[in-house]
Write a protein that holds these residues in place. Structure first.
Motif, PDB file in Angstrom:
ATOM      1  N   VAL A  57       9.438  -0.045 -40.329  1.00  5.84           N
ATOM      2  CA  VAL A  57       9.834   0.946 -41.338  1.00  5.84           C
ATOM      3  C   VAL A  57       8.640   1.818 -41.716  1.00  5.84           C
ATOM      4  N   GLY A  58       7.468   1.192 -41.870  1.00 10.28           N
ATOM      5  CA  GLY A  58       6.262   1.959 -42.211  1.00 10.28           C
ATOM      6  C   GLY A  58       5.895   2.957 -41.133  1.00 10.28           C
ATOM      7  N   LEU A  59       6.040   2.544 -39.880  1.00 10.59           N
ATOM      8  CA  LEU A  59       5.730   3.461 -38.774  1.00 10.59           C
ATOM      9  C   LEU A  59       6.704   4.630 -38.740  1.00 10.59           C
ATOM     10  N   LEU A  60       7.984   4.333 -39.042  1.00 10.54           N
ATOM     11  CA  LEU A  60       8.973   5.412 -39.073  1.00 10.54           C
ATOM     12  C   LEU A  60       8.662   6.402 -40.194  1.00 10.54           C
ATOM     13  N   CYS A  61       8.239   5.868 -41.351  1.00 12.12           N
ATOM     14  CA  CYS A  61       7.856   6.752 -42.461  1.00 12.12           C
ATOM     15  C   CYS A  61       6.675   7.630 -42.063  1.00 12.12           C
ATOM     16  N   ALA A  62       5.732   7.018 -41.373  1.00 17.50           N
ATOM     17  CA  ALA A  62       4.556   7.779 -40.945  1.00 17.50           C
ATOM     18  C   ALA A  62       4.940   8.883 -39.967  1.00 17.50           C
ATOM     19  N   LEU A  63       5.909   8.593 -39.099  1.00 19.58           N
ATOM     20  CA  LEU A  63       6.350   9.609 -38.144  1.00 19.58           C
ATOM     21  C   LEU A  63       7.078  10.753 -38.837  1.00 19.58           C
ATOM     22  N   VAL A  64       7.819  10.407 -39.909  1.00 17.64           N
ATOM     23  CA  VAL A  64       8.610  11.428 -40.600  1.00 17.64           C
ATOM     24  C   VAL A  64       7.732  12.327 -41.456  1.00 17.64           C
ATOM     25  N   VAL A  65       6.854  11.720 -42.255  1.00 16.70           N
ATOM     26  CA  VAL A  65       6.050  12.513 -43.199  1.00 16.70           C
ATOM     27  C   VAL A  65       4.644  12.748 -42.691  1.00 16.70           C
ATOM     28  N   GLY A  66       4.343  12.187 -41.530  1.00 15.38           N
ATOM     29  CA  GLY A  66       2.995  12.345 -41.009  1.00 15.38           C
ATOM     30  C   GLY A  66       2.079  11.262 -41.558  1.00 15.38           C
ATOM     31  N   LEU A  67       0.914  11.179 -40.996  1.00 17.95           N
ATOM     32  CA  LEU A  67      -0.047  10.162 -41.417  1.00 17.95           C
ATOM     33  C   LEU A  67      -0.709  10.598 -42.721  1.00 17.95           C
ATOM     34  N   SER A  68       0.039  10.461 -43.811  1.00 20.47           N
ATOM     35  CA  SER A  68      -0.492  10.834 -45.120  1.00 20.47           C
ATOM     36  C   SER A  68      -0.190   9.723 -46.107  1.00 20.47           C
ATOM     37  N   TRP A  69      -0.751   9.874 -47.304  1.00 16.77           N
ATOM     38  CA  TRP A  69      -0.554   8.825 -48.308  1.00 16.77           C
ATOM     39  C   TRP A  69       0.892   8.737 -48.768  1.00 16.77           C
ATOM     40  N   TRP A  70       1.721   9.768 -48.492  1.00 15.70           N
ATOM     41  CA  TRP A  70       3.129   9.735 -48.879  1.00 15.70           C
ATOM     42  C   TRP A  70       3.906   8.616 -48.184  1.00 15.70           C
ATOM     43  N   SER A  71       3.438   8.195 -47.045  1.00 13.99           N
ATOM     44  CA  SER A  71       4.158   7.145 -46.313  1.00 13.99           C
ATOM     45  C   SER A  71       4.135   5.811 -47.067  1.00 13.99           C
ATOM     46  N   VAL A  72       3.085   5.577 -47.854  1.00 15.68           N
ATOM     47  CA  VAL A  72       2.968   4.311 -48.591  1.00 15.68           C
ATOM     48  C   VAL A  72       4.002   4.220 -49.705  1.00 15.68           C
ATOM     49  N   PRO A  73       4.097   5.212 -50.621  1.00 13.89           N
ATOM     50  CA  PRO A  73       5.134   5.103 -51.663  1.00 13.89           C
ATOM     51  C   PRO A  73       6.547   5.102 -51.099  1.00 13.89           C
ATOM     52  N   ILE A  74       6.759   5.816 -49.999  1.00 16.74           N
ATOM     53  CA  ILE A  74       8.091   5.805 -49.389  1.00 16.74           C
ATOM     54  C   ILE A  74       8.435   4.390 -48.909  1.00 16.74           C
ATOM     55  N   LEU A  75       7.444   3.731 -48.315  1.00 15.47           N
ATOM     56  CA  LEU A  75       7.662   2.357 -47.850  1.00 15.47           C
ATOM     57  C   LEU A  75       7.947   1.422 -49.024  1.00 15.47           C
ATOM     58  N   LEU A  76       7.187   1.586 -50.113  1.00 13.98           N
ATOM     59  CA  LEU A  76       7.379   0.729 -51.291  1.00 13.98           C
ATOM     60  C   LEU A  76       8.747   0.952 -51.925  1.00 13.98           C
ATOM     61  N   VAL A  77       9.171   2.211 -52.001  1.00 17.31           N
ATOM     62  CA  VAL A  77      10.492   2.506 -52.557  1.00 17.31           C
ATOM     63  C   VAL A  77      11.583   1.898 -51.678  1.00 17.31           C
ATOM     64  N   THR A  78      11.400   1.991 -50.375  1.00 17.38           N
ATOM     65  CA  THR A  78      12.371   1.405 -49.445  1.00 17.38           C
ATOM     66  C   THR A  78      12.478  -0.103 -49.647  1.00 17.38           C
ATOM     67  N   MET A  79      11.327  -0.751 -49.820  1.00 16.28           N
ATOM     68  CA  MET A  79      11.318  -2.197 -50.042  1.00 16.28           C
ATOM     69  C   MET A  79      11.993  -2.557 -51.363  1.00 16.28           C
ATOM     70  N   ALA A  80      11.781  -1.735 -52.397  1.00 17.44           N
ATOM     71  CA  ALA A  80      12.374  -2.010 -53.706  1.00 17.44           C
ATOM     72  C   ALA A  80      13.884  -1.821 -53.677  1.00 17.44           C
ATOM     73  N   VAL A  81      14.333  -0.775 -52.997  1.00 15.66           N
ATOM     74  CA  VAL A  81      15.768  -0.489 -52.941  1.00 15.66           C
ATOM     75  C   VAL A  81      16.516  -1.562 -52.155  1.00 15.66           C
ATOM     76  N   THR A  82      15.876  -2.089 -51.139  1.00 18.26           N
ATOM     77  CA  THR A  82      16.550  -3.065 -50.262  1.00 18.26           C
ATOM     78  C   THR A  82      16.202  -4.512 -50.610  1.00 18.26           C
ATOM     79  N   ILE A  83      15.598  -4.754 -51.772  1.00 19.92           N
ATOM     80  CA  ILE A  83      15.129  -6.107 -52.099  1.00 19.92           C
ATOM     81  C   ILE A  83      16.265  -7.138 -52.091  1.00 19.92           C
ATOM     82  N   GLY A  84      17.460  -6.696 -52.444  1.00 19.31           N
ATOM     83  CA  GLY A  84      18.596  -7.631 -52.443  1.00 19.31           C
ATOM     84  C   GLY A  84      19.008  -8.072 -51.055  1.00 19.31           C
ATOM     85  N   LEU A  85      18.529  -7.355 -50.026  1.00 20.34           N
ATOM     86  CA  LEU A  85      18.888  -7.701 -48.654  1.00 20.34           C
ATOM     87  C   LEU A  85      17.962  -8.748 -48.046  1.00 20.34           C
TER      88      LEU A  85
END
Length: 289
Positions: A21-49
């Motif tokens: 998932v982190g690699l996909l975020c990096a590919l979408v937004v590029g290798l920037s710090w934005w990929s980290v919060p996107i990954l964290l939000v993804t983990m928080a949203v899917t925590i029930g899974l």
């Protein structure tokens, strides 16, 4: 509550998933710090899974849909794989118990018994999780039915080896029927094969009303023949012995004043002899009075 054993593949599986998932975020937004919060939000949203919260005094069985392997989660928050799903919740406070009254034949009489048993899921020790999965594989009524059959067999075998007068000591019966030897082994095998803890105790053991009435009548018998005749009569419980069984029981009763003698008679020359009367009675020490 026992700790939950989380397999190593759960950690490696989740790390692998979120790495992808982190690699996909990096590919979408590029290798920037934005990929980290996107990954964290993804983990928080899917925590029930990928987590499971089990309430107190409970166990939850989950199954891996890819491998069909089941495992047990105890109370608390636990990690799980995305492809693991819940199959069953188990209340660890459950007790399967009954108070049973049954009748068993001893060597010389029918005995009425009352015993109680309690069965609980076994969640102690290193195999707590495996025991819960095993326990959940049975219907509760099936466990109770098998337990009743086991206890009934143990009591029936024990009573059948003893005479009624020896079957009034409940502590002795509990020890010898359930607490040692083959009885204890059979109960332990039942526990291991069903993932449970078993407690069984005999509460009462006495002659049935019919057997007691027969014993009262037998106490007044004046001869071996009279004893046999009484035993062959149908009692209050509707049970009557045949002659062979009655003679066997009469010998076991050893009633005072009632004796049987085996006499060898040389009847050479009088082969048609049928009945013999001894005048003067029998001398128990040998010979004839």
């Amino acid at each position: 509550m026992p700790p939950t054993k989380t397999p190593v593949e759960v950690y490696t599986g989740l790390i692998s998933v979120f790495t992808v998932v982190g690699l996909l975020c990096a590919l979408v937004v590029g290798l920037s710090w934005w990929s980290v919060p996107i990954l964290l939000v993804t983990m928080a949203v899917t925590i029930g899974l990928y987590t499971e919260n089990v309430p107190g005094y409970s166990a939850r069985i989950i199954i891996n849909q890819l491998t069909s392997r089941q495992r047990t989660l105890f109370q608390g928050l636990h990690l799980k794989l995305f492809w693991e799903s819940v199959t069953q919740d188990i209340d660890l406070r459950v007790e399967l118990k009954e108070v049973l009254t049954e009748t068993y034949p001893s060597k010389d009489a029918l005995m009425e018994t009352k015993y109680i048993y309690t069965i609980r899921p076994n969640f102690s020790g290193v195999y707590a999780g495996e025991n819960i999965v095993l326990y959940a594989s049975y219907e509760e009524d099936a466990i109770k039915m098998e337990a009743r059959a086991l206890f009934s067999m143990l009591l029936s075998d024990y009573y059948g080896r003893n005479v009624g007068e020896d079957l009034k000591d409940k502590a002795q019966i509990n020890q010898e029927a359930f607490g040692e030897g083959s009885g204890l082994t059979r109960i332990q095998e039942f526990e291991a094969s069903h993932g449970v803890d078993v407690f069984v105790r005999l509460e009462d053991s006495d002659f049935t009303a019919g057997a007691q009435a027969a014993r009262d009548a037998l106490s007044r018998a004046k001869s071996f023949k009279e004893t046999v005749d009484i035993l062959m009569q149908k009692g209050a419980d509707g049970y009557a012995m045949d002659r062979k069984e009655a003679e066997k029981v009469a010998k076991l009763l050893n009633l005072p004043g009632v004796q049987e003698y085996l006499i060898t008679l040389d009847a050479k020359g009088v082969e048609n002899l049928r009945d013999v009367t001894f005048l003067g009675g029998i001398n128990p020490k040998g010979g004839k009075k």
